[in-house]
Design an enzyme around this catalytic site. Structure first.
Site, PDB file in Angstrom:
ATOM      1  N   SER A 112       7.974 -16.991 -27.720  1.00 60.46           N
ATOM      2  CA  SER A 112       7.377 -18.326 -27.604  1.00 60.46           C
ATOM      3  C   SER A 112       8.358 -19.309 -26.988  1.00 60.46           C
ATOM      4  O   SER A 112       7.991 -20.092 -26.121  1.00 60.46           O
ATOM      5  CB  SER A 112       6.971 -18.861 -28.980  1.00 60.46           C
ATOM      6  OG  SER A 112       6.031 -18.040 -29.586  1.00 60.46           O
ATOM      7  N   GLU A 145       1.781 -17.142 -19.111  1.00 66.11           N
ATOM      8  CA  GLU A 145       2.859 -17.649 -18.264  1.00 66.11           C
ATOM      9  C   GLU A 145       3.798 -16.479 -17.941  1.00 66.11           C
ATOM     10  O   GLU A 145       4.256 -15.786 -18.851  1.00 66.11           O
ATOM     11  CB  GLU A 145       3.615 -18.756 -18.996  1.00 66.11           C
ATOM     12  CG  GLU A 145       2.769 -19.996 -19.210  1.00 66.11           C
ATOM     13  CD  GLU A 145       3.425 -20.990 -20.162  1.00 66.11           C
ATOM     14  OE1 GLU A 145       4.096 -21.906 -19.683  1.00 66.11           O
ATOM     15  OE2 GLU A 145       3.267 -20.827 -21.387  1.00 66.11           O
ATOM     16  N   ASN A 184       4.270 -25.038 -23.467  1.00 65.95           N
ATOM     17  CA  ASN A 184       4.778 -25.668 -24.687  1.00 65.95           C
ATOM     18  C   ASN A 184       5.546 -26.952 -24.401  1.00 65.95           C
ATOM     19  O   ASN A 184       5.634 -27.826 -25.266  1.00 65.95           O
ATOM     20  CB  ASN A 184       5.630 -24.675 -25.484  1.00 65.95           C
ATOM     21  CG  ASN A 184       4.759 -23.862 -26.431  1.00 65.95           C
ATOM     22  OD1 ASN A 184       3.794 -24.391 -26.999  1.00 65.95           O
ATOM     23  ND2 ASN A 184       5.064 -22.583 -26.591  1.00 65.95           N
TER      24      ASN A 184
HETATM   25  N1  NAD Z   1       1.611 -16.237 -33.035  1.00 63.47           N
HETATM   26  C1  NAD Z   1       1.448 -16.927 -31.906  1.00 63.47           C
HETATM   27  O1  NAD Z   1       0.577 -17.815 -31.799  1.00 63.47           O
HETATM   28  C2  NAD Z   1       2.301 -16.620 -30.718  1.00 63.47           C
HETATM   29  C3  NAD Z   1       1.920 -17.099 -29.459  1.00 63.47           C
HETATM   30  C4  NAD Z   1       2.690 -16.759 -28.331  1.00 63.47           C
HETATM   31  C5  NAD Z   1       3.834 -15.989 -28.497  1.00 63.47           C
HETATM   32  N2  NAD Z   1       4.203 -15.553 -29.757  1.00 63.47           N
HETATM   33  C6  NAD Z   1       5.408 -14.718 -29.868  1.00 63.47           C
HETATM   34  O2  NAD Z   1       5.015 -13.358 -29.931  1.00 63.47           O
HETATM   35  C7  NAD Z   1       5.957 -12.617 -30.718  1.00 63.47           C
HETATM   36  C8  NAD Z   1       5.223 -11.936 -31.852  1.00 63.47           C
HETATM   37  O3  NAD Z   1       4.601 -12.928 -32.635  1.00 63.47           O
HETATM   38  P1  NAD Z   1       3.461 -12.580 -33.697  1.00 63.47           P
HETATM   39  O4  NAD Z   1       2.851 -13.881 -34.094  1.00 63.47           O
HETATM   40  O5  NAD Z   1       2.615 -11.477 -33.194  1.00 63.47           O
HETATM   41  O6  NAD Z   1       4.371 -12.051 -34.904  1.00 63.47           O
HETATM   42  P2  NAD Z   1       3.955 -11.040 -36.113  1.00 63.47           P
HETATM   43  O7  NAD Z   1       4.935 -11.329 -37.199  1.00 63.47           O
HETATM   44  O8  NAD Z   1       2.499 -11.126 -36.384  1.00 63.47           O
HETATM   45  O9  NAD Z   1       4.246  -9.598 -35.492  1.00 63.47           O
HETATM   46  C9  NAD Z   1       5.527  -9.153 -35.173  1.00 63.47           C
HETATM   47  C10 NAD Z   1       5.562  -7.659 -35.422  1.00 63.47           C
HETATM   48  O10 NAD Z   1       6.780  -7.137 -34.894  1.00 63.47           O
HETATM   49  C11 NAD Z   1       7.154  -6.052 -35.746  1.00 63.47           C
HETATM   50  N3  NAD Z   1       8.580  -5.768 -35.479  1.00 63.47           N
HETATM   51  C12 NAD Z   1       9.663  -6.484 -35.860  1.00 63.47           C
HETATM   52  N4  NAD Z   1      10.784  -5.919 -35.367  1.00 63.47           N
HETATM   53  C13 NAD Z   1      10.384  -4.834 -34.636  1.00 63.47           C
HETATM   54  C14 NAD Z   1      11.057  -3.852 -33.862  1.00 63.47           C
HETATM   55  N5  NAD Z   1      12.388  -3.881 -33.730  1.00 63.47           N
HETATM   56  N6  NAD Z   1      10.322  -2.897 -33.244  1.00 63.47           N
HETATM   57  C15 NAD Z   1       8.978  -2.869 -33.367  1.00 63.47           C
HETATM   58  N7  NAD Z   1       8.284  -3.772 -34.096  1.00 63.47           N
HETATM   59  C16 NAD Z   1       8.983  -4.744 -34.718  1.00 63.47           C
HETATM   60  C17 NAD Z   1       6.837  -6.536 -37.139  1.00 63.47           C
HETATM   61  O11 NAD Z   1       6.720  -5.443 -38.055  1.00 63.47           O
HETATM   62  C18 NAD Z   1       5.508  -7.267 -36.904  1.00 63.47           C
HETATM   63  O12 NAD Z   1       4.393  -6.418 -37.116  1.00 63.47           O
HETATM   64  C19 NAD Z   1       7.009 -13.628 -31.169  1.00 63.47           C
HETATM   65  O13 NAD Z   1       8.079 -13.629 -30.269  1.00 63.47           O
HETATM   66  C20 NAD Z   1       6.241 -14.937 -31.113  1.00 63.47           C
HETATM   67  O14 NAD Z   1       7.115 -16.044 -30.979  1.00 63.47           O
HETATM   68  C21 NAD Z   1       3.451 -15.836 -30.851  1.00 63.47           C
END
Ligand code: NAD
Length: 301
Positions: A112, A145, A184
């Site tokens: 993000s 993006e 953002n």
């Molecule tokens: N939630 C949002 O609205 C949003 C929007 C855009 C971007 N993001 C970004 O996307 C990414 C994921 O966010 P999310 O909301 O899906 O988080 P989430 O916590 O729902 O999912 C993250 C997953 O990654 C897994 N994980 C952690 N370390 C790992 C590894 N080394 N190998 C494999 N899996 C691993 C965890 O077990 C978890 O299931 C983050 O960088 C977040 O900032 C989130």
């Protein structure tokens, strides 16, 4: 021509939705996650989304669950990371991916706000590394993006833009790896002023939200700010800016009002109070409204 094979690393909120988009568009997708239960539930979660959206449920058959990272990335042509927002975790993961994946495969992070440069800086081949910032939920919000670092090869950007357009997304090219990318930065410039308005007792939080939703928010989905400036005229825009810009919040850090809310444990919906108060029913209603709106905007409404 066969479609590029996709690997999605991290099967949480974003990862499963990204896998769904590629699967629905006919790509073979491997998915892995270090949390066994999260990984085990991926197909069920995707299937539930597909059903709710009346999308082709066969898409889930193109999703293959892989317990190990090496297996997930071995045959991939495009690898997207969506693990938790932690620089160290992402750096270590991409180092492992680089050892396990083919040398020409494009590596994308869905961070993000962490600079792509910081995540990818330690790689041997930084020319194939970039950011793909999806928005939640990935299967309903069109924008992605595509962020270049100073090392990213133009061919990697072109490949990614084309791939994302082909799966039905609206990809845009962010030419410099700046904090917040484009979306953002814009969003939080607005949030800063929104907070400042209530901090200075100009109106209450509900009024800020109403003003946006009932006024320019109505137009925003079809009229961007620069289109709008051209519509009213750059001369009028300049005149407005001369009067208004000196008066709006330009502090470089977070508002003390926001800091205080967090210190008081007023964390928003998860604690029942943030800028506004939230009953469980109000929360559910708002979440459902947003989902209905996004579905309608996709053309399902
Ligand atoms: N939630 C949002 O609205 C949003 C929007 C855009 C971007 N993001 C970004 O996307 C990414 C994921 O966010 P999310 O909301 O899906 O988080 P989430 O916590 O729902 O999912 C993250 C997953 O990654 C897994 N994980 C952690 N370390 C790992 C590894 N080394 N190998 C494999 N899996 C691993 C965890 O077990 C978890 O299931 C983050 O960088 C977040 O900032 C989130």
């Amino acid at each position: 021509m066969t479609k590029p094979r996709i690997a999605v690393i991290g099967a949480g909120l974003m990862g499963h939705g990204i896998a769904q988009v590629f699967g629905l568009a006919g790509h073979d997708v491997t998915v892995t996650d270090t949390h066994a239960l999260t990984l085990a539930s991926v197909k069920d979660r995707i299937l539930a989304n597909l059903k709710a959206l009346n999308d082709d449920v066969k898409a889930v058959e193109r999703i293959r669950i892989c317990p190990g990272l090496a297996e997930a990335v071995a045959d991939a042509d495009f690898i997207v990371e969506a693990v938790r927002e932690d620089l160290g975790v992402k750096q270590q993961l991409f180092a492992e991916i680089e050892r396990a994946a083919r040398p020409d495969v494009i590596l994308a992070s869905n961070t993000s706000v962490i600079p792509i440069t910081a995540i990818m800086g330690g790689l041997d081949n930084r020319a194939r590394a970039l950011g793909t910032h999806w928005w939640n939920p990935p299967y309903l919000v069109p924008l992605v993006e595509v962020i270049a670092t100073e090392w990213t090869a133009p061919a990697a950007i072109d490949f990614t833009l084309k791939l994302l357009a082909e799966v039905g997304k609206t990809p845009v090219h962010v030419k410099k790896d700046v904090p917040g990318f484009v979306g953002n930065r814009l969003q939080h410039a607005l949030w800063r002023e929104a907070i400042s308005l209530i901090e200075n007792d100009i109106c209450d939080a509900a009024t800020v939200d109403t003003v946006i939703k009932a006024a320019f928010g109505r137009r925003l989905a079809v009229l961007g700010p620069l289109e709008n400036a051209d519509l009213v005229g750059t001369d009028l825009t300049l005149a407005i800016h001369r009067t208004v810009l000196p008066a709006i919040d330009a502090r470089p850090g977070p508002s003390p009002y926001l800091e205080k809310l967090v210190a008081q444990g007023k964390l928003g919906m998860k604690t029942g109070e943030g800028f506004r108060t939230w009953t469980p029913e109000q929360q559910a209603e708002l979440r459902a409204l947003v989902l209905r709106h996004l579905k309608a905007a996709r053309g399902d409404g």
